[in-house]
Motif scaffolding. Structure first.
Motif, PDB file in Angstrom:
ATOM      1  N   PRO A 208      56.762 -21.041 -27.057  1.00  0.00           N
ATOM      2  CA  PRO A 208      55.338 -20.584 -26.854  1.00  0.00           C
ATOM      3  C   PRO A 208      55.369 -19.503 -28.012  1.00  0.00           C
ATOM      4  CG  PRO A 208      56.602 -19.861 -24.918  1.00  0.00           C
ATOM      5  CD  PRO A 208      57.599 -20.812 -25.461  1.00  0.00           C
ATOM      6  N   ASP A 209      56.392 -18.623 -28.296  1.00  0.00           N
ATOM      7  CA  ASP A 209      56.293 -17.172 -29.230  1.00  0.00           C
ATOM      8  C   ASP A 209      56.202 -17.849 -30.555  1.00  0.00           C
ATOM      9  OD1 ASP A 209      56.597 -15.972 -27.020  1.00  0.00           O
ATOM     10  OD2 ASP A 209      58.589 -15.605 -27.112  1.00  0.00           O
ATOM     11  N   GLU A 210      56.277 -19.004 -30.917  1.00  0.00           N
ATOM     12  CA  GLU A 210      56.145 -19.580 -32.426  1.00  0.00           C
ATOM     13  C   GLU A 210      54.931 -20.389 -32.772  1.00  0.00           C
ATOM     14  OE1 GLU A 210      59.444 -21.495 -34.194  1.00  0.00           O
ATOM     15  OE2 GLU A 210      60.710 -20.856 -32.771  1.00  0.00           O
ATOM     16  N   GLN A 211      54.268 -19.903 -33.795  1.00  0.00           N
ATOM     17  CA  GLN A 211      53.021 -20.377 -34.303  1.00  0.00           C
ATOM     18  C   GLN A 211      53.186 -21.314 -35.623  1.00  0.00           C
ATOM     19  OE1 GLN A 211      50.104 -17.076 -34.592  1.00  0.00           O
ATOM     20  NE2 GLN A 211      50.146 -16.614 -32.431  1.00  0.00           N
ATOM     21  N   ASP A 227      58.024 -19.597 -39.704  1.00  0.00           N
ATOM     22  CA  ASP A 227      58.601 -18.556 -40.182  1.00  0.00           C
ATOM     23  C   ASP A 227      58.400 -18.438 -41.801  1.00  0.00           C
ATOM     24  OD1 ASP A 227      60.155 -20.410 -40.908  1.00  0.00           O
ATOM     25  OD2 ASP A 227      62.091 -19.331 -39.679  1.00  0.00           O
ATOM     26  N   ASP A 228      58.858 -17.433 -42.398  1.00  0.00           N
ATOM     27  CA  ASP A 228      58.726 -17.477 -43.858  1.00  0.00           C
ATOM     28  C   ASP A 228      60.575 -17.387 -44.401  1.00  0.00           C
ATOM     29  OD1 ASP A 228      56.056 -17.626 -44.553  1.00  0.00           O
ATOM     30  OD2 ASP A 228      55.822 -15.608 -44.044  1.00  0.00           O
ATOM     31  N   ILE A 229      60.853 -18.242 -45.360  1.00  0.00           N
ATOM     32  CA  ILE A 229      62.001 -18.106 -46.047  1.00  0.00           C
ATOM     33  C   ILE A 229      61.855 -16.834 -46.726  1.00  0.00           C
ATOM     34  CG2 ILE A 229      63.519 -18.884 -48.131  1.00  0.00           C
ATOM     35  CD1 ILE A 229      62.316 -21.650 -47.363  1.00  0.00           C
ATOM     36  N   ASP A 294      53.619 -10.188 -42.067  1.00  0.00           N
ATOM     37  CA  ASP A 294      53.040 -10.724 -40.946  1.00  0.00           C
ATOM     38  C   ASP A 294      53.747 -10.477 -39.622  1.00  0.00           C
ATOM     39  OD1 ASP A 294      51.806 -11.577 -38.585  1.00  0.00           O
ATOM     40  OD2 ASP A 294      50.944 -13.418 -39.316  1.00  0.00           O
ATOM     41  N   PRO A 295      53.770  -9.506 -38.654  1.00  0.00           N
ATOM     42  CA  PRO A 295      54.790  -9.279 -37.531  1.00  0.00           C
ATOM     43  C   PRO A 295      55.014 -10.497 -36.780  1.00  0.00           C
ATOM     44  CG  PRO A 295      52.746  -8.176 -37.082  1.00  0.00           C
ATOM     45  CD  PRO A 295      52.485  -8.659 -38.596  1.00  0.00           C
ATOM     46  N   ASP A 296      53.872 -11.380 -36.678  1.00  0.00           N
ATOM     47  CA  ASP A 296      54.219 -12.643 -35.863  1.00  0.00           C
ATOM     48  C   ASP A 296      54.853 -13.763 -36.546  1.00  0.00           C
ATOM     49  OD1 ASP A 296      52.788 -11.632 -33.781  1.00  0.00           O
ATOM     50  OD2 ASP A 296      50.937 -12.405 -34.683  1.00  0.00           O
TER      51      ASP A 296
END
Length: 310
Positions: A208-211, A227-229, A294-296
């Motif tokens: 649930p914490d991943e968008q 996430d971002d490489i 982005d902190p998320d």
């Protein structure tokens, strides 16, 4: 010939192209969704011509993406489009479908050809297969780890391109899944427009914490990584392997963000190339990127250090 790595960026507009060029990008991949899969922004033929005119005096290269799934309806217009790209001075076409390669060999002889078929570009023999048919560059799948990247570079005669920063695609469908879903939810009262700027995302019950950002354009529906490489800390490993092109994927990022990222990678590449034997990463070099991240969205190494199990 001496090794000179290319810092490759995307651009969503001519204004972003200008800013990222000033920040240190050596080349850009642009296009329109009629032929390109997930372009950062729509570039008409006139805009592509303007991009070439902006880039050429500065020694910057322009590549046009045509790696969409090509259908019969696209074939009639494609030769004229490719001939136009050569006429205005585009440096290379990015392709996945053999139809594009065949048309380019006929209508744009001598044009650079970069083979990019997403997840299927996983080994050096496939690279050689396309090289024998005219490809000049091999865009590696994001799922390869560092050992596989290095081995591919060692064993192929083609240029090798690797993504070093930004989000990646994890699912694509040519169908308009978002429109279909929203039509169902609203009982036929269609909500128009599912562009990147709307901020739509998916979540999994187990995580649930991943968008996972999701959007739709002319080429279909796209679900992106959560996430971002970010390979800033270990960029020297790719430089030691003499990877030819290092790509920053700027899709769904602001121009300000991409400018900071390009400038930071430019600094690290130049520092390494000035004295490879004594190069050592400095932690503070990462700070400008973490400040705008982005902190998320976590910065990660992607698949670079994951063991591959078959």
């Amino acid at each position: 010939m001496s090794y000179k790595p290319e810092l490759l960026a995307t651009a969503s507009s001519l204004e972003e192209l200008k800013r990222l060029m000033a920040a240190g990008a050596d080349a850009f991949v642009i296009g329109e969704s009629k032929y390109a899969t997930r372009p950062a922004g729509e570039f008409t033929q006139e805009m592509i011509k303007s991009a070439v005119e902006l880039a050429k005096p500065n020694g910057v290269r322009i590549y046009v993406s045509m790696n969409h799934l090509i259908d019969n309806a696209s074939l009639a217009e494609m030769p004229a489009y490719i001939a136009f790209l050569q006429e205005i001075g585009v440096d290379a076409i990015v392709f996945g479908d053999p139809a594009v390669l065949m048309a380019a060999r006929t209508h744009a002889p001598g044009m650079g050809l970069h083979w990019n078929a997403e997840m299927t570009s996983t080994n050096y023999m496939t690279a050689e297969y396309w090289g024998r048919r005219g490809a000049t560059r091999f865009v590696l799948a994001r799922e390869l780890n560092m050992e596989q990247v290095v081995e591919t570079k060692e064993k192929t005669s083609l240029e090798v391109q690797v993504q070093v920063h930004g989000m990646t695609n994890i699912y694509h469908s040519k169908r308009s899944l978002l429109h279909s879903y929203m039509d169902h939810q609203t009982e036929g009262d269609r909500l128009e427009g599912y562009e990147k700027e709307l901020g739509l995302y998916l979540k999994e019950a187990e995580r649930p914490d991943e968008q996972y950002p999701i959007y739709e354009d002319a080429s279909g529906t796209h679900i992106m990584s959560s996430d971002d490489i970010c390979m800033l800390e270990n960029l020297h490993e790719l430089l030691e392997a003499k990877v030819d092109s290092l790509k920053i994927e700027g899709i769904m990022k602001s121009v300000d963000y991409n400018e900071v990222v390009v400038r930071t990678y430019r600094r690290i590449i130049d520092t390494y190339m000035a004295d490879p034997d004594n190069y050592e990463f400095q932690d503070e070099w990462l700070e400008p990127v973490t400040a705008v991240q982005d902190p998320d969205r976590e910065l990660s190494f992607g698949f670079f250090y994951k063991e591959q199990v078959y």
